[in-house]
Design a protein around this motif. Structure first.
Motif, PDB file in Angstrom:
ATOM      1  N   ALA A  19     -24.227  31.125   8.875  1.00  0.00           N
ATOM      2  CA  ALA A  19     -23.593  29.847   9.200  1.00  0.00           C
ATOM      3  C   ALA A  19     -24.069  29.330  10.551  1.00  0.00           C
ATOM      4  O   ALA A  19     -24.336  28.133  10.710  1.00  0.00           O
ATOM      5  N   LEU A  20     -24.192  30.213  11.530  1.00  0.00           N
ATOM      6  CA  LEU A  20     -24.685  29.790  12.847  1.00  0.00           C
ATOM      7  C   LEU A  20     -26.139  29.346  12.780  1.00  0.00           C
ATOM      8  O   LEU A  20     -26.527  28.363  13.426  1.00  0.00           O
ATOM      9  N   LEU A  21     -26.943  30.040  11.992  1.00  0.00           N
ATOM     10  CA  LEU A  21     -28.334  29.638  11.825  1.00  0.00           C
ATOM     11  C   LEU A  21     -28.432  28.275  11.134  1.00  0.00           C
ATOM     12  O   LEU A  21     -29.220  27.419  11.545  1.00  0.00           O
ATOM     13  N   ALA A  22     -27.620  28.067  10.116  1.00  0.00           N
ATOM     14  CA  ALA A  22     -27.616  26.776   9.421  1.00  0.00           C
ATOM     15  C   ALA A  22     -27.181  25.655  10.363  1.00  0.00           C
ATOM     16  O   ALA A  22     -27.742  24.558  10.342  1.00  0.00           O
ATOM     17  N   LEU A  23     -26.196  25.927  11.196  1.00  0.00           N
ATOM     18  CA  LEU A  23     -25.732  24.924  12.164  1.00  0.00           C
ATOM     19  C   LEU A  23     -26.834  24.585  13.165  1.00  0.00           C
ATOM     20  O   LEU A  23     -27.057  23.410  13.493  1.00  0.00           O
ATOM     21  N   LYS A  24     -27.539  25.611  13.636  1.00  0.00           N
ATOM     22  CA  LYS A  24     -28.641  25.378  14.571  1.00  0.00           C
ATOM     23  C   LYS A  24     -29.729  24.530  13.918  1.00  0.00           C
ATOM     24  O   LYS A  24     -30.233  23.574  14.513  1.00  0.00           O
ATOM     25  N   LEU A  25     -30.089  24.855  12.687  1.00  0.00           N
ATOM     26  CA  LEU A  25     -31.113  24.088  11.986  1.00  0.00           C
ATOM     27  C   LEU A  25     -30.645  22.663  11.712  1.00  0.00           C
ATOM     28  O   LEU A  25     -31.440  21.717  11.782  1.00  0.00           O
ATOM     29  N   TRP A  26     -29.379  22.480  11.385  1.00  0.00           N
ATOM     30  CA  TRP A  26     -28.832  21.149  11.149  1.00  0.00           C
ATOM     31  C   TRP A  26     -28.946  20.291  12.406  1.00  0.00           C
ATOM     32  O   TRP A  26     -29.354  19.133  12.360  1.00  0.00           O
ATOM     33  N   ARG A  27     -28.597  20.872  13.555  1.00  0.00           N
ATOM     34  CA  ARG A  27     -28.679  20.124  14.820  1.00  0.00           C
ATOM     35  C   ARG A  27     -30.119  19.785  15.168  1.00  0.00           C
ATOM     36  O   ARG A  27     -30.404  18.691  15.650  1.00  0.00           O
ATOM     37  N   GLN A  28     -31.049  20.717  14.930  1.00  0.00           N
ATOM     38  CA  GLN A  28     -32.452  20.435  15.201  1.00  0.00           C
ATOM     39  C   GLN A  28     -32.965  19.336  14.279  1.00  0.00           C
ATOM     40  O   GLN A  28     -33.731  18.474  14.700  1.00  0.00           O
ATOM     41  N   GLY A  29     -32.542  19.374  13.031  1.00  0.00           N
ATOM     42  CA  GLY A  29     -32.948  18.330  12.086  1.00  0.00           C
ATOM     43  C   GLY A  29     -32.434  16.966  12.497  1.00  0.00           C
ATOM     44  O   GLY A  29     -33.152  15.964  12.409  1.00  0.00           O
ATOM     45  N   LYS A  30     -31.190  16.918  12.960  1.00  0.00           N
ATOM     46  CA  LYS A  30     -30.635  15.642  13.425  1.00  0.00           C
ATOM     47  C   LYS A  30     -31.397  15.132  14.636  1.00  0.00           C
ATOM     48  O   LYS A  30     -31.703  13.937  14.738  1.00  0.00           O
ATOM     49  N   ALA A  31     -31.724  16.028  15.573  1.00  0.00           N
ATOM     50  CA  ALA A  31     -32.456  15.616  16.770  1.00  0.00           C
ATOM     51  C   ALA A  31     -33.858  15.127  16.408  1.00  0.00           C
ATOM     52  O   ALA A  31     -34.321  14.115  16.944  1.00  0.00           O
ATOM     53  N   LEU A  32     -34.520  15.833  15.503  1.00  0.00           N
ATOM     54  CA  LEU A  32     -35.863  15.411  15.095  1.00  0.00           C
ATOM     55  C   LEU A  32     -35.821  14.072  14.377  1.00  0.00           C
ATOM     56  O   LEU A  32     -36.699  13.223  14.563  1.00  0.00           O
ATOM     57  N   THR A  33     -34.802  13.871  13.550  1.00  0.00           N
ATOM     58  CA  THR A  33     -34.663  12.590  12.852  1.00  0.00           C
ATOM     59  C   THR A  33     -34.440  11.462  13.849  1.00  0.00           C
ATOM     60  O   THR A  33     -35.030  10.388  13.726  1.00  0.00           O
ATOM     61  N   ARG A  34     -33.616  11.701  14.852  1.00  0.00           N
ATOM     62  CA  ARG A  34     -33.353  10.701  15.879  1.00  0.00           C
ATOM     63  C   ARG A  34     -34.641  10.355  16.627  1.00  0.00           C
ATOM     64  O   ARG A  34     -34.934   9.185  16.888  1.00  0.00           O
ATOM     65  N   GLU A  35     -35.430  11.387  16.975  1.00  0.00           N
ATOM     66  CA  GLU A  35     -36.691  11.141  17.663  1.00  0.00           C
ATOM     67  C   GLU A  35     -37.675  10.390  16.773  1.00  0.00           C
ATOM     68  O   GLU A  35     -38.410   9.518  17.241  1.00  0.00           O
ATOM     69  N   LEU A  36     -37.690  10.723  15.495  1.00  0.00           N
ATOM     70  CA  LEU A  36     -38.597  10.042  14.567  1.00  0.00           C
ATOM     71  C   LEU A  36     -38.240   8.568  14.438  1.00  0.00           C
ATOM     72  O   LEU A  36     -39.117   7.703  14.454  1.00  0.00           O
ATOM     73  N   VAL A  37     -36.966   8.260  14.337  1.00  0.00           N
ATOM     74  CA  VAL A  37     -36.535   6.864  14.242  1.00  0.00           C
ATOM     75  C   VAL A  37     -36.906   6.105  15.512  1.00  0.00           C
ATOM     76  O   VAL A  37     -37.396   4.968  15.452  1.00  0.00           O
ATOM     77  N   ALA A  38     -36.713   6.728  16.663  1.00  0.00           N
ATOM     78  CA  ALA A  38     -37.070   6.072  17.921  1.00  0.00           C
ATOM     79  C   ALA A  38     -38.579   5.833  17.998  1.00  0.00           C
ATOM     80  O   ALA A  38     -39.026   4.757  18.423  1.00  0.00           O
ATOM     81  N   ALA A  39     -39.354   6.815  17.580  1.00  0.00           N
ATOM     82  CA  ALA A  39     -40.813   6.655  17.620  1.00  0.00           C
ATOM     83  C   ALA A  39     -41.276   5.577  16.648  1.00  0.00           C
ATOM     84  O   ALA A  39     -42.180   4.792  16.963  1.00  0.00           O
ATOM     85  N   GLN A  40     -40.652   5.511  15.481  1.00  0.00           N
ATOM     86  CA  GLN A  40     -41.029   4.480  14.513  1.00  0.00           C
ATOM     87  C   GLN A  40     -40.696   3.088  15.027  1.00  0.00           C
ATOM     88  O   GLN A  40     -41.479   2.147  14.844  1.00  0.00           O
ATOM     89  N   SER A  41     -39.553   2.943  15.681  1.00  0.00           N
ATOM     90  CA  SER A  41     -39.203   1.624  16.201  1.00  0.00           C
ATOM     91  C   SER A  41     -40.134   1.229  17.353  1.00  0.00           C
ATOM     92  O   SER A  41     -40.528   0.067  17.466  1.00  0.00           O
TER      93      SER A  41
END
Length: 63
Positions: A19-41
């Motif tokens: 569960a802790l590993l999944a939470l860590k991966l979820w947070r990293q995925g959210k951060a990467l998605t946020r960075e990707l959206v910013a880079a695309q804009s």
């Protein structure tokens, strides 16, 4: 009875670790998605600025 409790304890520990590993991966995925959206804009803004700059140069170019 002792073996059953040991088994349950191991299952609980592994569940918490996963569960802790999944939470860590979820947070990293959210951060990467946020960075990707910013880079695309930023890319879209730069492309539109470059496109509008080209049309201005084309308008002032001699025919």
């Amino acid at each position: 009875m002792y073996w059953f409790l040991l088994f349950v304890a191991v299952v609980v520990v592994w569940t918490v670790v996963l569960a802790l590993l999944a939470l860590k991966l979820w947070r990293q995925g959210k951060a990467l998605t946020r960075e990707l959206v910013a880079a695309q804009s930023k890319l879209a803004a730069a492309q539109s600025e470059a496109g509008s700059g080209q049309t201005r140069e084309d308008a002032h170019a001699p025919a």
